[in-house]
Each structure stands twice: as structure tokens, then as C-alpha cells.
Design an enzyme around this catalytic site. Structure first.
Site, PDB file in Angstrom:
ATOM      1  N   CYS A 199       0.840  -1.124  -0.027  1.00 14.04           N
ATOM      2  CA  CYS A 199       0.092   0.063   0.122  1.00 14.04           C
ATOM      3  C   CYS A 199       0.919   1.182   0.032  1.00 14.04           C
ATOM      4  O   CYS A 199       0.856   2.308  -0.761  1.00 14.04           O
ATOM      5  CB  CYS A 199      -0.885  -0.018   1.136  1.00 14.04           C
ATOM      6  SG  CYS A 199      -0.305  -0.418   2.600  1.00 14.04           S
TER       7      CYS A 199
HETATM    8  N1  LIG Z   1      -4.083  -4.124   5.536  1.00 10.23           N
HETATM    9  C1  LIG Z   1      -3.521  -3.408   4.291  1.00 10.23           C
HETATM   10  O1  LIG Z   1      -3.944  -2.095   4.393  1.00 10.23           O
HETATM   11  C2  LIG Z   1      -2.890  -4.004   3.362  1.00 10.23           C
HETATM   12  C3  LIG Z   1      -2.750  -3.410   2.148  1.00 10.23           C
HETATM   13  C4  LIG Z   1      -1.951  -3.980   1.185  1.00 10.23           C
HETATM   14  C5  LIG Z   1      -1.332  -5.103   1.311  1.00 10.23           C
HETATM   15  N2  LIG Z   1      -1.692  -5.798   2.505  1.00 10.23           N
HETATM   16  C6  LIG Z   1      -1.375  -7.370   2.657  1.00 10.23           C
HETATM   17  O2  LIG Z   1      -2.343  -8.082   2.493  1.00 10.23           O
HETATM   18  C7  LIG Z   1      -2.270  -9.218   3.331  1.00 10.23           C
HETATM   19  C8  LIG Z   1      -3.678  -9.457   3.928  1.00 10.23           C
HETATM   20  O3  LIG Z   1      -3.751  -8.266   4.695  1.00 10.23           O
HETATM   21  P1  LIG Z   1      -4.749  -8.099   5.768  1.00 10.23           P
HETATM   22  O4  LIG Z   1      -4.674  -6.660   6.278  1.00 10.23           O
HETATM   23  O5  LIG Z   1      -6.059  -8.465   4.995  1.00 10.23           O
HETATM   24  O6  LIG Z   1      -4.559  -9.110   6.989  1.00 10.23           O
HETATM   25  P2  LIG Z   1      -5.529  -9.503   8.322  1.00 10.23           P
HETATM   26  O7  LIG Z   1      -6.516  -8.578   8.247  1.00 10.23           O
HETATM   27  O8  LIG Z   1      -4.558  -9.751   9.050  1.00 10.23           O
HETATM   28  O9  LIG Z   1      -6.074 -10.940   7.528  1.00 10.23           O
HETATM   29  C9  LIG Z   1      -5.140 -12.048   7.304  1.00 10.23           C
HETATM   30  C10 LIG Z   1      -6.107 -13.198   6.934  1.00 10.23           C
HETATM   31  O10 LIG Z   1      -5.105 -14.226   6.676  1.00 10.23           O
HETATM   32  C11 LIG Z   1      -5.610 -15.423   7.523  1.00 10.23           C
HETATM   33  N3  LIG Z   1      -4.703 -16.278   8.000  1.00 10.23           N
HETATM   34  C12 LIG Z   1      -3.914 -15.721   9.108  1.00 10.23           C
HETATM   35  N4  LIG Z   1      -2.980 -16.375   9.350  1.00 10.23           N
HETATM   36  C13 LIG Z   1      -3.148 -17.524   8.566  1.00 10.23           C
HETATM   37  C14 LIG Z   1      -2.592 -19.137   8.655  1.00 10.23           C
HETATM   38  N5  LIG Z   1      -1.489 -19.352   9.399  1.00 10.23           N
HETATM   39  N6  LIG Z   1      -3.074 -19.713   7.614  1.00 10.23           N
HETATM   40  C15 LIG Z   1      -4.115 -19.403   6.920  1.00 10.23           C
HETATM   41  N7  LIG Z   1      -4.617 -18.381   7.029  1.00 10.23           N
HETATM   42  C16 LIG Z   1      -4.247 -17.407   7.833  1.00 10.23           C
HETATM   43  C17 LIG Z   1      -6.813 -15.033   8.353  1.00 10.23           C
HETATM   44  O11 LIG Z   1      -8.078 -15.663   8.627  1.00 10.23           O
HETATM   45  P3  LIG Z   1      -8.299 -16.860   9.462  1.00 10.23           P
HETATM   46  O12 LIG Z   1      -7.070 -16.530  10.679  1.00 10.23           O
HETATM   47  O13 LIG Z   1      -9.560 -16.816   9.890  1.00 10.23           O
HETATM   48  O14 LIG Z   1      -7.703 -18.109   8.855  1.00 10.23           O
HETATM   49  C18 LIG Z   1      -7.216 -13.728   7.711  1.00 10.23           C
HETATM   50  O15 LIG Z   1      -8.274 -14.002   6.804  1.00 10.23           O
HETATM   51  C19 LIG Z   1      -1.094  -9.254   3.877  1.00 10.23           C
HETATM   52  O16 LIG Z   1       0.035  -9.799   3.306  1.00 10.23           O
HETATM   53  C20 LIG Z   1      -0.745  -7.661   3.896  1.00 10.23           C
HETATM   54  O17 LIG Z   1       0.471  -7.268   4.229  1.00 10.23           O
HETATM   55  C21 LIG Z   1      -2.634  -5.430   3.458  1.00 10.23           C
END
Ligand SMILES: NC(=O)c1ccc[n+]([C@@H]2O[C@H](COP(=O)([O-])OP(=O)(O)OC[C@H]3O[C@@H](n4cnc5c(N)ncnc54)[C@H](OP(=O)(O)O)[C@@H]3O)[C@@H](O)[C@H]2O)c1
Length: 311
Positions: A129
Site C-alpha cells: 500500500c
Molecule cells: N491491510 C492493508 O492495508 C494491506 C494493504 C496491502 C497489502 N496488504 C497485505 O495483504 C495481506 C492481507 O492483509 P490483511 O490486512 O487483510 O490481513 P489480516 O486482516 O490480518 O487478515 C489475514 C487473513 O489471513 C488469514 N490467516 C492468518 N494466518 C493464517 C494462517 N497461518 N493460515 C491460513 N490463513 C491465515 C486470516 O484468517 P483466519 O485466521 O480466519 O484463517 C485472515 O483472513 C497481508 O500480506 C498484508 O501485508 C495489506
């Protein structure tokens, strides 16, 4: 309709994608994997979703069998490889984490800068981002940079994901701004790699939920007037549906919910050898889900902005 599977669908980015797919004419959500929400209806658990699907706890083997046309990996860093390994080469895989941003065998998709090679891609790495904001701000002056530009980033706490840390803790952040990873943040490396130039990036997190303000402060090798600076941005981005330009400093609160990015507040020092440019965007949209949709549309030969709210 192409079937889309989302792994990590419970997260902030996954939820944005679930909502975004509802308005898409060619893509349809086939499954949404989450361990924590398995068995719950999407329309109950995800605000704004009308999907009658349930979250499922899918193993790697389940995902291989489900045979979606497109698989979105919206997982924390370090988990993508095991999922990618079970998917055939023909599946379009897009990874939202940083796992493949340094891998030349994957296409790095920041469409406004890289779309020329987007068609037909099957392994897509979606930019960070902050990295999106920095690259959009730096691209038009890349050839004029004298040394590493200073990039001051401020983000809402959704950038830290749903896992509890001090960077998304409402009491720590209340009336507060916290700098973190002030040297060597992964987005610093990502942008330096993409620009083939060093940059210096200092991220900060604060108490609002979503939105990024990026202030880029750069020394230039030869003087530019304000007009010349602004012309560089107009030349680079006029006609871009998701890039807006303003003379005033863009406001991060108006970036929230906006699909695109805004560049503005252009300033030049008296000697013309230093300039400042700001970029605002919604970290969950142009910083993540909207950009992923642009990349998937392009990879599948569709209109880049299908399913994306413009304006
Ligand atoms: N947030 C932002 O602004 C943003 C922007 C750009 C890119 N990103 C990237 O996009 C990705 C997702 O970000 P997010 O903010 O949506 O993260 P998040 O809110 O922390 O969600 C992470 C997701 O991954 C799952 N998860 C976590 N550990 C896991 C595991 N060991 N095995 C399988 N599933 C697992 C979780 O679901 P369950 O635990 O229910 O399985 C949850 O659905 C990250 O890599 C982040 O760096 C984020």
C-alpha cells in the site's frame, strides 16, 4: 463467469475483495477460506456483502481440488508458497503479501506503471500500500532524483491487519502517531527495487482506521519550476481513471473509500533543486483490493476497471 477463490478472506483486504466482486460482470466468488469464521455466512460476517456463501476452512489439498480460475492469497507474509505450489500453472494466482515482490518470475502489477506486460499473467504480485503511494509519487521525477528522496508515510491502523499488535491497538494509538520500522521497512526495499534507485521511507501509524498520506521530499539533479514539475505529473497520469491531481495538498480523509490515488500539493524550492509531492490513497482499495482487481482484469483480458467504482 470466472470463479474466484479467496484465501485469507476474513481479513481487511479479503473483505474488501468480497465486496468488490459483487459488482463484477465476469468474476464470481467461488469460495472464501477462513479458519476463524468457518461456517459463518458471508452476508452476516462481512458488512456490505450479500453473498449466501459460507466461509470455509480449506486445506491446501481442498484448494487444489476446488479448481477456481483465480485464487487470491490475502494472507500474512510467508504463507503464499505452500498455496501456490498446489495450484496449476493455468490458474491466475495473485498474492497480496510481500512474498513474491522480489521474485522476477512473478509479474509485479502496479497497472499505471506496468500494465504493458499485464495481459495473460498467471502469477501476479500485488504491490504494498505505501509502496503504491511512493511509486506513483516518484515515477514522474525518477530520472531527476539527486540521491534518495525522503518519503514520510502516515497510515490508518488497518494497514497492520487484524492480528492485534501495538500498531492497531486503539488505546496505544489514541491521540497518537507512532513511527515504526524507520529503517529498512520492506516497502523501502520494494520501491528501491522497482525504481532501481534508493529511497528513504519512514512509516507512521495513527488512530484513524484507513487511508495513507505519503509526503515525498526530493532533491533534484537540475532545477525545475513548479510548472515543469506539475507538467511531469500531468504527462505521466492524464487519462488515468484512478489518478487524480490537485493543486492543493490532498486530504487523507477524502481518500477513504475512494478507489484511486490523489497526487497534489506540488511545491518547489526557490532554487528549483528540491520538490515536495503528496499522495493519498485508501490502503485497502488502491493500496490492495482495487489494485488486485485491476491486475486480475488485465490478466484476463478484460477492461482494467471492470467492477471498480470510478469517480
Ligand atoms: N491491510 C492493508 O492495508 C494491506 C494493504 C496491502 C497489502 N496488504 C497485505 O495483504 C495481506 C492481507 O492483509 P490483511 O490486512 O487483510 O490481513 P489480516 O486482516 O490480518 O487478515 C489475514 C487473513 O489471513 C488469514 N490467516 C492468518 N494466518 C493464517 C494462517 N497461518 N493460515 C491460513 N490463513 C491465515 C486470516 O484468517 P483466519 O485466521 O480466519 O484463517 C485472515 O483472513 C497481508 O500480506 C498484508 O501485508 C495489506
Amino acid at each position: 463467469m470466472k470463479q474466484v477463490g479467496i484465501i485469507g478472506a476474513r481479513g481487511f483486504v479479503g473483505a474488501e475483495l468480497i465486496r468488490a466482486l459483487q459488482g463484477h460482470s465476469e468474476f464470481e466468488l467461488g469460495y472464501a477460506s477462513s479458519r476463524a469464521l468457518a461456517g459463518q455466512l458471508l452476508r452476516r460476517a462481512v458488512p456490505g456483502s450479500s453473498s449466501s456463501l459460507q466461509f470455509e476452512r480449506l486445506t491446501h489439498e481442498d484448494i487444489a481440488e476446488r479448481d477456481a480460475d483465480i485464487v487470491v492469497l490475502a494472507l500474512p507474509n510467508g504463507l503464499a508458497a505452500d498455496y501456490e505450489a498446489v495450484l496449476p500453472d493455468s490458474t491466475v494466482v495473485i498474492d497480496l503479501s510481500a512474498d513474491y515482490r522480489f521474485d522476477d518470475t512473478w509479474y509485479y502489477g502496479l497497472p499505471e506503471l506496468t500494465r504493458a506486460s499485464a495481459a495473460g499473467q498467471r502469477r501476479i504480485s500485488n504491490p504494498g500500500c505505501y509502496a503504491t503511494a511512493m511509486q506513483l509519487a516518484l515515477h514522474p521525477i525518477k530520472d531527476a532524483l539527486d540521491g534518495a528522496p525522503a518519503c514520510f508515510g502516515l497510515s490508518g491502523y488497518s494497514g497492520a491487519g487484524t492480528k492485534k499488535t501495538r500498531y492497531n491497538n486503539s488505546s496505544t494509538l489514541d491521540k497518537n502517531v507512532i513511527p515504526y520500522k524507520t529503517i529498512g521497512h520492506i516497502h523501502e526495499r520494494e520501491v528501491s527495487r522497482q525504481l532501481s534507485k534508493p529511497i528513504h521511507f519512514t512509516p507512521h501509524v495513527t488512530s484513524f482506521f484507513r487511508g495513507i498520506l505519503m509526503t515525498v521530499n526530493a532533491r533534484l539533479t537540475s532545477p525545475l519550476t513548479l510548472d515543469e514539475l506539475q507538467t511531469r505529473y500531468t504527462d505521466a497520469y492524464s487519462g488515468e481513471a484512478l489518478i487524480e491531481m490537485t493543486e492543493d495538498v490532498p486530504m487523507v480523509n477524502t481518500a477513504v473509500g475512494n478507489s484511486g490515488a490523489t497526487l497534489g500539493g506540488f511545491a518547489v524550492s526557490d532554487d528549483g533543486l528540491r520538490c515536495v509531492v503528496h499522495c493519498t490513497l485508501d490502503n485497502l482499495l488502491k493500496g490492495a483490493a482495487t489494485q488486485a482487481l485491476q491486475n486480475l482484469n488485465l490478466a484476463c483480458g478484460l477492461n482494467e476497471h471492470e467492477g471498480i467504482r470510478l469517480g
